[in-house]
Design a protein around this motif. Sequence first.
Motif, PDB file in Angstrom:
ATOM      1  N   ASP A  25     -34.137 -85.358 -84.837  1.00 17.66           N
ATOM      2  CA  ASP A  25     -35.275 -84.549 -84.341  1.00 17.66           C
ATOM      3  C   ASP A  25     -36.820 -85.157 -83.933  1.00 17.66           C
ATOM      4  OD1 ASP A  25     -36.883 -82.350 -83.788  1.00 17.66           O
ATOM      5  OD2 ASP A  25     -36.723 -81.689 -85.888  1.00 17.66           O
ATOM      6  N   THR A  26     -37.015 -84.777 -82.805  1.00 13.87           N
ATOM      7  CA  THR A  26     -38.474 -85.598 -82.157  1.00 13.87           C
ATOM      8  C   THR A  26     -39.426 -84.711 -82.635  1.00 13.87           C
ATOM      9  OG1 THR A  26     -37.771 -85.096 -80.023  1.00 13.87           O
ATOM     10  CG2 THR A  26     -37.412 -87.295 -80.616  1.00 13.87           C
ATOM     11  N   HIS A  27     -39.152 -83.330 -82.875  1.00 10.56           N
ATOM     12  CA  HIS A  27     -40.423 -82.383 -83.096  1.00 10.56           C
ATOM     13  C   HIS A  27     -40.735 -82.574 -84.333  1.00 10.56           C
ATOM     14  CE1 HIS A  27     -39.485 -81.204 -78.760  1.00 10.56           C
ATOM     15  NE2 HIS A  27     -38.149 -81.305 -79.042  1.00 10.56           N
ATOM     16  N   ILE A  28     -41.512 -83.295 -84.695  1.00 10.82           N
ATOM     17  CA  ILE A  28     -41.807 -83.373 -86.025  1.00 10.82           C
ATOM     18  C   ILE A  28     -43.328 -82.840 -86.424  1.00 10.82           C
ATOM     19  CG2 ILE A  28     -42.651 -85.200 -87.888  1.00 10.82           C
ATOM     20  CD1 ILE A  28     -39.753 -85.221 -87.147  1.00 10.82           C
ATOM     21  N   ASP A  29     -43.495 -82.244 -87.417  1.00 11.01           N
ATOM     22  CA  ASP A  29     -44.760 -81.608 -87.842  1.00 11.01           C
ATOM     23  C   ASP A  29     -45.850 -82.685 -88.093  1.00 11.01           C
ATOM     24  OD1 ASP A  29     -46.859 -80.340 -88.829  1.00 11.01           O
ATOM     25  OD2 ASP A  29     -45.786 -78.896 -90.094  1.00 11.01           O
ATOM     26  N   ARG A  30     -46.443 -82.987 -87.228  1.00  9.72           N
ATOM     27  CA  ARG A  30     -47.492 -84.124 -87.376  1.00  9.72           C
ATOM     28  C   ARG A  30     -48.587 -84.019 -88.414  1.00  9.72           C
ATOM     29  NH1 ARG A  30     -47.233 -87.927 -83.422  1.00  9.72           N
ATOM     30  NH2 ARG A  30     -45.366 -87.817 -81.856  1.00  9.72           N
ATOM     31  N   LYS A  31     -48.836 -82.762 -88.642  1.00 11.38           N
ATOM     32  CA  LYS A  31     -49.884 -82.367 -89.653  1.00 11.38           C
ATOM     33  C   LYS A  31     -49.025 -82.654 -90.900  1.00 11.38           C
ATOM     34  CE  LYS A  31     -52.992 -79.028 -91.038  1.00 11.38           C
ATOM     35  NZ  LYS A  31     -53.746 -77.548 -90.830  1.00 11.38           N
ATOM     36  N   GLN A  32     -47.863 -82.549 -91.351  1.00 16.66           N
ATOM     37  CA  GLN A  32     -47.306 -82.653 -92.494  1.00 16.66           C
ATOM     38  C   GLN A  32     -47.234 -84.078 -92.898  1.00 16.66           C
ATOM     39  OE1 GLN A  32     -43.344 -80.828 -92.703  1.00 16.66           O
ATOM     40  NE2 GLN A  32     -42.828 -81.864 -94.608  1.00 16.66           N
ATOM     41  N   TYR A  33     -46.957 -84.981 -91.799  1.00 16.27           N
ATOM     42  CA  TYR A  33     -46.875 -86.189 -92.065  1.00 16.27           C
ATOM     43  C   TYR A  33     -48.384 -87.027 -91.702  1.00 16.27           C
ATOM     44  CZ  TYR A  33     -42.008 -85.088 -92.486  1.00 16.27           C
ATOM     45  OH  TYR A  33     -40.712 -84.597 -92.930  1.00 16.27           O
ATOM     46  N   ASN A  34     -49.113 -86.379 -91.484  1.00 19.86           N
ATOM     47  CA  ASN A  34     -50.408 -87.257 -91.044  1.00 19.86           C
ATOM     48  C   ASN A  34     -50.209 -88.197 -90.119  1.00 19.86           C
ATOM     49  OD1 ASN A  34     -52.092 -86.105 -93.303  1.00 19.86           O
ATOM     50  ND2 ASN A  34     -51.098 -87.451 -94.726  1.00 19.86           N
ATOM     51  N   LEU A  35     -49.646 -87.699 -88.892  1.00 17.92           N
ATOM     52  CA  LEU A  35     -49.427 -88.406 -87.793  1.00 17.92           C
ATOM     53  C   LEU A  35     -50.251 -88.359 -86.786  1.00 17.92           C
ATOM     54  CD1 LEU A  35     -45.582 -88.090 -87.342  1.00 17.92           C
ATOM     55  CD2 LEU A  35     -46.994 -90.222 -88.533  1.00 17.92           C
ATOM     56  N   SER A  36     -50.796 -89.443 -85.986  1.00 20.09           N
ATOM     57  CA  SER A  36     -51.798 -89.187 -84.828  1.00 20.09           C
ATOM     58  C   SER A  36     -50.940 -88.864 -83.668  1.00 20.09           C
ATOM     59  CB  SER A  36     -52.703 -90.376 -84.743  1.00 20.09           C
ATOM     60  OG  SER A  36     -51.835 -91.512 -84.447  1.00 20.09           O
ATOM     61  N   ASP A  37     -51.671 -88.602 -82.607  1.00 16.63           N
ATOM     62  CA  ASP A  37     -51.159 -88.423 -81.349  1.00 16.63           C
ATOM     63  C   ASP A  37     -50.158 -89.656 -80.917  1.00 16.63           C
ATOM     64  OD1 ASP A  37     -51.649 -85.896 -81.355  1.00 16.63           O
ATOM     65  OD2 ASP A  37     -53.525 -85.890 -80.161  1.00 16.63           O
ATOM     66  N   SER A  38     -50.651 -90.695 -80.953  1.00 16.89           N
ATOM     67  CA  SER A  38     -50.279 -91.958 -80.399  1.00 16.89           C
ATOM     68  C   SER A  38     -48.932 -92.440 -81.097  1.00 16.89           C
ATOM     69  CB  SER A  38     -51.395 -92.984 -80.328  1.00 16.89           C
ATOM     70  OG  SER A  38     -51.988 -93.219 -81.757  1.00 16.89           O
ATOM     71  N   ASP A  39     -48.741 -91.873 -82.465  1.00 21.00           N
ATOM     72  CA  ASP A  39     -47.566 -92.289 -83.190  1.00 21.00           C
ATOM     73  C   ASP A  39     -46.388 -91.704 -82.724  1.00 21.00           C
ATOM     74  OD1 ASP A  39     -49.371 -93.544 -84.933  1.00 21.00           O
ATOM     75  OD2 ASP A  39     -49.620 -91.910 -86.344  1.00 21.00           O
ATOM     76  N   ILE A  40     -45.381 -92.738 -82.852  1.00 24.49           N
ATOM     77  CA  ILE A  40     -44.049 -92.392 -82.438  1.00 24.49           C
ATOM     78  C   ILE A  40     -43.204 -91.949 -83.456  1.00 24.49           C
ATOM     79  CG2 ILE A  40     -41.837 -92.974 -81.283  1.00 24.49           C
ATOM     80  CD1 ILE A  40     -43.620 -94.974 -79.629  1.00 24.49           C
ATOM     81  N   ALA A  41     -42.690 -90.771 -83.824  1.00 26.03           N
ATOM     82  CA  ALA A  41     -41.854 -90.475 -84.904  1.00 26.03           C
ATOM     83  C   ALA A  41     -40.486 -89.706 -84.363  1.00 26.03           C
ATOM     84  CB  ALA A  41     -42.671 -89.396 -85.779  1.00 26.03           C
ATOM     85  N   VAL A  42     -39.420 -89.824 -85.193  1.00 28.82           N
ATOM     86  CA  VAL A  42     -38.191 -89.464 -85.399  1.00 28.82           C
ATOM     87  C   VAL A  42     -37.581 -89.144 -86.455  1.00 28.82           C
ATOM     88  CG1 VAL A  42     -35.748 -89.589 -84.543  1.00 28.82           C
ATOM     89  CG2 VAL A  42     -37.723 -90.875 -83.280  1.00 28.82           C
ATOM     90  N   GLY A  43     -37.170 -87.880 -86.742  1.00 31.06           N
ATOM     91  CA  GLY A  43     -36.578 -87.299 -88.085  1.00 31.06           C
ATOM     92  C   GLY A  43     -35.304 -87.563 -87.998  1.00 31.06           C
ATOM     93  N   ALA A  44     -34.508 -87.634 -89.139  1.00 28.76           N
ATOM     94  CA  ALA A  44     -33.319 -87.436 -89.297  1.00 28.76           C
ATOM     95  C   ALA A  44     -32.931 -86.677 -90.318  1.00 28.76           C
ATOM     96  CB  ALA A  44     -32.607 -89.108 -89.842  1.00 28.76           C
ATOM     97  N   ASN A  45     -32.111 -85.523 -89.801  1.00 25.89           N
ATOM     98  CA  ASN A  45     -31.847 -84.228 -90.594  1.00 25.89           C
ATOM     99  C   ASN A  45     -30.407 -84.325 -91.286  1.00 25.89           C
ATOM    100  OD1 ASN A  45     -34.107 -82.945 -89.564  1.00 25.89           O
ATOM    101  ND2 ASN A  45     -33.167 -82.307 -87.751  1.00 25.89           N
ATOM    102  N   PHE A  46     -30.684 -84.423 -92.489  1.00 28.34           N
ATOM    103  CA  PHE A  46     -29.469 -84.759 -93.270  1.00 28.34           C
ATOM    104  C   PHE A  46     -29.195 -83.447 -94.158  1.00 28.34           C
ATOM    105  CE2 PHE A  46     -30.496 -89.136 -92.781  1.00 28.34           C
ATOM    106  CZ  PHE A  46     -29.381 -89.882 -92.711  1.00 28.34           C
ATOM    107  N   THR A  47     -27.973 -83.023 -94.265  1.00 25.19           N
ATOM    108  CA  THR A  47     -27.342 -82.125 -95.221  1.00 25.19           C
ATOM    109  C   THR A  47     -26.635 -82.611 -96.557  1.00 25.19           C
ATOM    110  OG1 THR A  47     -27.412 -80.298 -93.586  1.00 25.19           O
ATOM    111  CG2 THR A  47     -26.167 -80.025 -95.791  1.00 25.19           C
ATOM    112  N   ALA A  48     -26.912 -82.581 -97.694  1.00 28.18           N
ATOM    113  CA  ALA A  48     -26.223 -83.397 -98.743  1.00 28.18           C
ATOM    114  C   ALA A  48     -25.461 -82.296 -99.581  1.00 28.18           C
ATOM    115  CB  ALA A  48     -26.926 -83.990 -99.726  1.00 28.18           C
ATOM    116  N   PHE A  49     -24.113 -82.584-100.135  1.00 29.18           N
ATOM    117  CA  PHE A  49     -23.383 -81.635-100.842  1.00 29.18           C
ATOM    118  C   PHE A  49     -23.091 -82.271-102.156  1.00 29.18           C
ATOM    119  CE2 PHE A  49     -22.643 -80.200 -96.608  1.00 29.18           C
ATOM    120  CZ  PHE A  49     -22.737 -78.790 -96.501  1.00 29.18           C
ATOM    121  N   ASP A  50     -23.380 -81.485-103.502  1.00 36.04           N
ATOM    122  CA  ASP A  50     -23.322 -82.069-104.730  1.00 36.04           C
ATOM    123  C   ASP A  50     -21.664 -81.840-105.022  1.00 36.04           C
ATOM    124  OD1 ASP A  50     -23.060 -79.416-105.589  1.00 36.04           O
ATOM    125  OD2 ASP A  50     -24.703 -79.884-106.677  1.00 36.04           O
ATOM    126  N   MET A  51     -21.394 -82.187-106.266  1.00 32.46           N
ATOM    127  CA  MET A  51     -19.825 -82.124-106.434  1.00 32.46           C
ATOM    128  C   MET A  51     -19.468 -80.423-106.787  1.00 32.46           C
ATOM    129  SD  MET A  51     -18.764 -84.977-106.809  1.00 32.46           S
ATOM    130  CE  MET A  51     -19.384 -86.807-107.127  1.00 32.46           C
TER     131      MET A  51
END
Length: 804
Positions: free
Chosen positions: A685-711
Amino acid sequence: MMNYIGEHLLAGRMGNVFVIFSFACALLASISYFFASKEQLENNSWRKIARISFRLHSISVIGIVSVLFYMLLNHYFEYEYVWHHSSKAMPLRYIFSCFWEGQEGSFLLWTFWQVVLGNILIRISKEWEAPVMTTISLVQAFLASMLLGLYIFGAKIGSNPFTVLLRETPDFANIPLFKNPNYLEKLDGRGLNPLLQNYWMTIHPPTLFLGFALTVVPFAYAIAGLWKEKFSEWQKPALPWAFVGIMILGTGILMGGAWAYEALSFGGFWAWDPVENSSLVPWLTLVGAAHVMLIHKHNGQSLVATFFLTFITFILILYSTFLTRSGILGETSVHAFTDLGMSGQLLIYLFFFLFLSLFLLIFKWKKLPKQLEEEAIWSREFWMFLGALVLLISSFHIMFNTSLPVWNKLFNLKMAPPANVIEYYNSWQIPFAFLVTIFIGGGQFLKYKNTDVKEFWKKITLAVVLSIVLATFVAVGLQLKNSFYCLLLFSSFFAIIANADYLVRILKGKIKNGGASVAHVGFGLILLGALISTSKKEIISVNTSGKDIESLDKQLSNSKNILLTSEDTLQMGKYYVTYKGKEKIGINIYFNIEYFTKNDSGKYHYEFTLKPLVQINQRMGNIAEPDTRHFLTKDVYTHVTFADLETIEEKTAEGGEYAQSKNNVISVGDTIYSSNSMIILNSLDTHIDRKQYNLSDSDIAVGANFTAFDMNKKKYSVQPVYVIRKGIIDPIEATIADLGLKFMFWKINPEKGNVEISVSEKKSNAKDFIVMEAIVFPYINVLWTGCIVMIIGTLLALWQRVKR
């Protein structure tokens, strides 16, 4: 020269004075008693000197013991002996074990017991005092020399615990610690061998060494008998001492077996270890000597055999001392002492008394009374003599094979010990045991000089029939197929039943007069218990975990060990076992293993908990100690063979809360696994909430969306972020607290279409596991019951001998 602060040199000087005085007084006592044996009783000046000398020797030995105990109690680590065998962390209750762990302390223990015996003999031996105490005092002089610690013409005479300072030993002389005059403030001891940190080792060695010391008394009487040409008279006072030696030495050996069963992890009570053998062999010959003395007492026959067996018993004690203290058994026994440079002295000690015995026997040979008539085949003495002969042959076989390192060294051979020592010795010794039990079963019904054969068979028929029936029933029930085992099973039952029958029918239940029969019943029970418990022991710890144990350690076998993961339940024999985790108490780590059985409805029923332990010892290596559940008809014995000894707290303290991360190269839709979950990469995901992660407009950010399942298939979401700030990769971690997982998205491979994600797990996530061995010993209580019965019987027999 540096002045060291706090050293307690006065204690060492006092101990050394006592050592020298002890040796001098023992030597003077021996010389004085020698001359006293030649003078008339009315002119007993030499006797007075001898008694005073021996008592001064006794006081010196008590002084040595007291000073050494004082040094150990007060942690005088400036002395090598104290440093080598104790430490500040060691529990006070093991101070006795520290005392006799080393060669010097064990020699001192032996010397102390002979001081006690010597003073008793001075009071009770009457006309035998001078010739007997000549030998006793001479033996004491040899033992005292083992503590001298002198060098004469480059040869080392003894090892003195009071003169060897740690800072002066070659291994420690140049270390930086001793450049500090106040080094004692930082010094702690090496500590006691963890194998000896057991209550059995507080009572077993003193009992065993008292048994060793007791063998010198019949030996001294035999020497005196030859010397004074009282060829038969010496046996009357010597016989009770022989039975005392049989009881005490036998008790010490049995205590060693109990210690091995309770504290060692080889899985049994007897391993035919060379040190075990070196204690057993003199006991066998002493039993033979006592019984041959009984023969001579009743018919005057077998005189040479009484001298030979009495002499060889003490000589074998000295030979065993050489074997276990010369270092020659270092590669074949875990119990042997290391060489302290006294091998030559030990050999002199051995050969002096060997040649003294042979010289007197040869010199007096022509004067020995000759056997006038042959012993009748159906006489008690004939079969007692055969029994003694069997014991002698059995002893020779054991000692010959135990001495393989000696033969290799003497003749430059390369003979290796048997691959399976226990199986080898058992195969040879079972026929000997069969013969001995047959003799002690039927021998009680034989009369001295001659017996009516028909009357004899009439008396033993009941015991023979019952023994055959019981042996057949037990052999079929236990599925014994080995013919030698079946024969020993029969003869053991025969020894028990025949002697019990003798007590009831012949002695009319008067147990106080039947000490020999009671002892024989006990011996039969020991062999019966040993036979059943070892031949039918069942290893129930077959690995059913599905994980290969041999990959952990090649010495472990899946057929003998089971891998238990914390909180998992696996079947083990008729039991179901659950590993409930470990707890550290002091230097011991206890592993809690719960045992269950399953009823017909499939519900688990709790039976008991075992707590085998591993004793932590960084200097000498960790030691596993078993735990055993005792039942009337069996024991369930277990010990840990592999385990992670660190607790979660210790692991966290060493390297943080999380374990080392694992890198994963994955694409969208791929799955990765942790110890407690399944994790799927859903999307990038390239549509990251920049405010949440304190990112500036010049920063490049990509999120990896994971789903985990326990036992339990509970769903969790997490998004680690790959960030480039001003040309520098600066990833943002993400965690799933409930699963103890931490993710870092740190690399994108656009040309390959994949990404690299590292995953760290909390150290507490890793499931604790152990590998253990569990053995069921059926009917082993028969053996322990036999030990008690045999000791009681020997004590009763001794009491009757003393009264007579």
